[in-house]
Scaffold this active site. Structure first.
Site, PDB file in Angstrom:
ATOM      1  N   ASP A 199     -14.445 -26.797  -5.296  1.00  0.00           N
ATOM      2  CA  ASP A 199     -14.530 -28.245  -5.431  1.00  0.00           C
ATOM      3  C   ASP A 199     -13.333 -28.773  -6.246  1.00  0.00           C
ATOM      4  OD1 ASP A 199     -16.212 -30.620  -5.054  1.00  0.00           O
ATOM      5  OD2 ASP A 199     -16.239 -30.592  -7.259  1.00  0.00           O
ATOM      6  N   LYS A 256     -10.012 -31.355  -5.237  1.00  0.00           N
ATOM      7  CA  LYS A 256      -9.527 -32.495  -6.018  1.00  0.00           C
ATOM      8  C   LYS A 256      -8.036 -32.344  -6.314  1.00  0.00           C
ATOM      9  CE  LYS A 256     -14.047 -33.146  -8.098  1.00  0.00           C
ATOM     10  NZ  LYS A 256     -14.885 -32.843  -9.242  1.00  0.00           N
TER      11      LYS A 256
END
Ligand code: ADP
Ligand code: ASP
Ligand code: MG
Length: 816
Positions: free
Chosen positions: A679, A683
């Site tokens: 995750d 980003k």
């Protein structure tokens, strides 16, 4: 003297006729004897026209004739005292008998000429005026029924006759002199030619009758009583936010009505203008409302335009060819031909190359126009100097009108921006030489959207309406709706934005409402919806609804909606999303989203892709667009990992801290999805791309913080077991950090086009040392911020802050 004209709806029911009588009583009480002009009861002219068509086709019209009789007779029974009813019935019955004979004649001949049609239509005004004059006579014994066809003289253009003003004025004055002290009830709409055959003044022509009488009698005022609060900024049936205008000049009223504001018939303004008689448009259903005054001088207004009007069905004809270039007589010949053939041209545009002329006509005239042009220019067509004229149908005209346009720059820019952003394709443009209007031709299905979008763009003192279509009703979606509900008033007052949720879907159900779903009952309504969820169907319906200022909000974490983004942008709908999957898949897709959104003039906002509601993406974009260059980005962007390291201190063991994070809802169902850094990687990838690097997911180097056994555990339970078994590994890490007075941090870095995520020990001087809760932090080192980086820090996870970020993006769409 005043002229009071009452339109169809004002005389359409017993109740409204009662109001009309009250208005007259008030006028009469003030010592005035107005001239009253009346329309046919609402719907009657259309009904007569339909009956005439039926008769001409040999169809049965008796049911409609009976309906017409009943409507009038019932009115007489309700509003006339019993002793006065019989004479009224008799007079009306004579009219209906004549009408029936006429229709029989049409039926026998199977022919309906414009002349006969006018005669048939005239019964609408004759019956209503006769009836109302009788009712009025109960209160004003001096009431007198006047058949205006005896006083208004016209040419022979049946259906749209031109008035001989000089003769008409003489006749009206003469009539008044012969009937002193009377209160006149005059039929609107109808007139007659030299041979005393009935003509009509064009649909909506009763307003004109009022102005003709006003001019002949030098009236002090012409009042037009209708069913709306005067002339409004747009047709209130099409634009809910339309508001009434206190004042207009004759020119403005003329332009607005010419382009479709049927509240007043355009020729009405001419006699009033010539004699400088004010026209006041008033509402029979809201008698005390001031209405609109149309006059020569208006108070200065700071509105750039006064109103927007539209004609909702037109065709355009395009005449093109080299034979037109430099031929000065060409357009003269073309337009005289069309005038001769009585084809009304609504609007003309000519390209600057003189290579083509485009003009708009009513669809009923288009084939005839093409035919006569073909005949007139036969030689040019044969010689290929002209191409066959082309007809385009299913179009509409939208016009913005106002005298201020002349002094205000940027009006057309604003118009085209609003149209462009909403995907309304402009087929042709015309600006009147007066500069009092700009009119555009657009496709008919886009008209409602265009009118509302343009209204929002020009009347900024009103709230702009955003229509949001929301996907996902999980934590973030639900929180967003709650926030919208709590702040809707604030939003309208302070940002001038009103958000309507026009559609919602989760994985089970979907629900739509163009007027906006209830923000506090949406859950029950969605639950009760009988539309099963279907993503493609949701998108299709969103497009189909064709609403202005549309935003698609993707509050899911699913790859499914991403497939539709391109199509959504192409439909001129902005996208706001907290879903990272779209931006972190292939670089080509990332680029395509941006390019498509830009090409279609819509927004793509995804602030919550990085750091939830923290202004990270926006800050980076602002830096880039102001010409700064990113040298280095360092960041902690995993709220989950932050939480874990902030709690992994003292006697705590790693296993328990991870479990706590999961119990608190900070982790994915499988906590490894966070701990592996996937995750975080997404980003970093999005940031790197936004910073200008063409990068793929595999280019981000991730140093795993988990030992192999934890990574390879088959299930989540096994993973927790492995964590316990590896406790020593984590404890050593913690003890080493504590011994050195440092903190463990999982840090992302972008430098020289390289991105990595590594586990580091930072000392107390490092800006990332002091962190709490699920804080995110990012530091930008740029050409401008090179000695001390620009730092953004704060809570970077949780439904409340993420929904707030989505909310902010939504408002930013509204601001554009
Ligand atoms: P009447 O029967 O009283 O003559 P009309 O139906 O001819 O009334 O005209 C009134 C209607 O005009 C309104 O009901 C409204 O829907 C329509 N209209 C169109 N544009 C405008 C506008 N800009 N302002 C007010 N009304 C408008
Ligand atoms: N009754 C006519 C019409 O409907 C005239 C009018 O109402 O102004 O067009
Ligand atoms: Mg009217």
């Amino acid at each position: 003297m005043k002229i009071l004209k009452f339109g169809g709806t004002s005389v359409g029911s017993a109740q409204s006729i009662g109001t009309v009588i009250d208005i007259l009583k008030k006028e009469h009480g003030s010592g005035e004897k107005p001239v009253v002009v009346l329309s046919a009861m609402s719907g009657v002219t259309n009904l007569l026209s339909a009956m005439a068509e039926k008769a001409a086709n040999g169809e049965d019209f008796t049911a409609q004739l009976a309906e017409l009789e009943t409507r009038h007779f019932e009115m007489v029974r309700t509003l006339l005292a019993v002793q006065h009813q019989n004479p009224a019935f008799t007079r009306l019955k004579i009219n209906f008998n004549h009408l029936e004979e006429l229709l029989q004649g049409v039926s026998t001949l199977r022919e309906l000429t414009p002349k006969t049609r006018d005669l048939i239509l005239s019964y609408g005004e004759r019956c209503s005026t006769l009836m109302i004059s009788k009712m009025a006579a109960q209160y004003f014994p001096e009431s007198l029924f006047v058949d205006a066809s005896e006083l208004i003289k016209t040419d022979n253009e049946f259906g749209n006759a031109k008035v001989n003003m000089e003769l008409t004025e003489l006749l009206i004055k003469g009539f008044i002199n012969e009937n002193p002290g009377k209160m006149l009830f005059v039929t609107g709409f109808i007139a007659s030619n030299d041979a005393n055959q009935i003509t009509t003044l064009g649909r909506g022509g009763s307003d004109y009758t009022a102005a003709i009488f006003g001019s002949a009698l030098n009236a002090s005022e012409i009042q037009i009583w209708t069913d709306v609060n005067g002339m409004m900024t747009a047709d209130p049936r099409m634009v809910k936010k339309a508001f009434s205008l206190p004042e207009l000049t004759y020119t403005e009223a003329m332009e607005l009505s010419y382009f479709g504001a049927k509240v007043i018939y355009p020729p009405t303004m001419i006699p009033a203008f010539m004699k400088q008689i004010p026209i006041v448009i008033k509402n029979t259903f809201d008698v005390d409302f001031e209405g609109t005054v149309i006059q020569h001088h208006c108070k200065p207004s700071n509105l750039p335009i006064k109103g927007i009007s539209s004609i909702n069905d037109i065709s355009i004809i395009n005449v093109e060819g080299s034979g037109m270039v430099g031929k000065s007589g060409f357009s003269g010949r073309l337009f005289s031909l069309l005038a001769r053939e009585q084809i009304n041209i609504i609007l003309i545009t000519q390209s600057s190359s003189e290579h083509s002329i485009t003009f708009a006509v009513s669809p009923a005239d288009s084939e005839k126009a093409r035919r006569v042009i073909g005949q007139e220019f036969e030689l040019e067509l044969l010689a290929n100097k002209l191409e066959q004229p082309e007809i385009e149908k299913e179009l509409a005209i939208l016009a913005i009108v106002g005298e201020n346009m002349k002094q205000t720059p940027g009006i057309s820019g604003k118009l085209f921006h609003a149209l462009g952003r909403n995907g309304v394709n402009v087929r042709a443009i015309a600006q009147g030489s007066s500069e009092y209007n700009i009119s555009v031709i657009i496709s008919k299905p886009d008209l409602a959207k265009a009118l509302n979008a343009v209204h929002d763009a020009f009347f900024v003192q009103l709230n702009k309406t955003l229509h949001a279509f929301c996907l996902g009703t999980g934590n973030i979606g639900t929180t967003l709706f709650r926030q919208l509900n709590e702040h809707s008033e604030h939003l309208q007052i302070n940002n001038g934005i009103q958000v309507k949720i026009a559609g919602i879907s989760n994985t089970r159900k979907m629900l739509f409402n163009a007027d906006g779903l209830s923000l506090d009952k949406w859950q029950d309504e969605l639950q009760a919806s009988n539309q099963k969820a279907d993503l493609a169907g949701f998108i299709a319906q969103m497009k189909e609804m064709n609403l202005p200022n549309c935003v698609f909000i993707d509050n899911t974490a699913s790859p499914q909606p991403i497939k539709f983004y391109e199509d959504i942008f192409k439909s001129n709908i902005s996208v706001v999303t907290c879903n990272k999957i779209g931006n972190s898949a292939s670089y080509d897709q990332y680029r395509m989203f941006r390019d498509t959104a830009r090409q279609h003039g819509v927004d793509f906002f995804y602030e919550t892709n990085v750091g939830a509601g923290l202004p990270i993406i926006r800050t980076l974009k602002d830096l880039m667009s102001s010409g700064d260059r990113v040298k280095r980005i360092e960041a902690i962007l995993s709220g989950t990992i932050s939480f874990i390291f902030n709690h992994f201190k003292g006697s705590a063991n790693f296993h328990d801290v991870v479990k706590l994070a999961q119990d608190k809802g900070y982790t994915e169902p499988d906590p490894r999805d966070d701990l592996k850094g996937t995750d975080f990687m997404r980003k970093m990838l999005i940031l790197a791309r936004d910073a200008g690097y063409e990068m793929e997911a595999t280019d981000v180097h991730i140093e795993s913080m988990l030992p192999k056994s934890c990574l390879e555990a088959a299930t989540v339970d096994d993973f927790y077991k492995a964590l316990q078994e590896e406790d020593a590994y984590f404890t050593i890490m913690k003890q080493q950090a504590e011994a050195e007075g440092k903190a463990l941090r999982y840090i992302g870095k972008l430098e020289d086009g390289k991105a990595s995520i590594t586990l580091q020990l930072v000392d107390e001087n490092h800006p990332f040392y002091m962190m709490s809760g699920s804080d995110n932090i990012i530091s930008f080192t740029t050409d401008r911020y090179k000695d001390r980086p620009l730092v953004v820090k704060g809570p970077g996870a949780g439904a409340e802050v993420t929904a707030a970020g989505v909310f902010a993006d939504l408002i930013n769409v509204g601001a554009n």
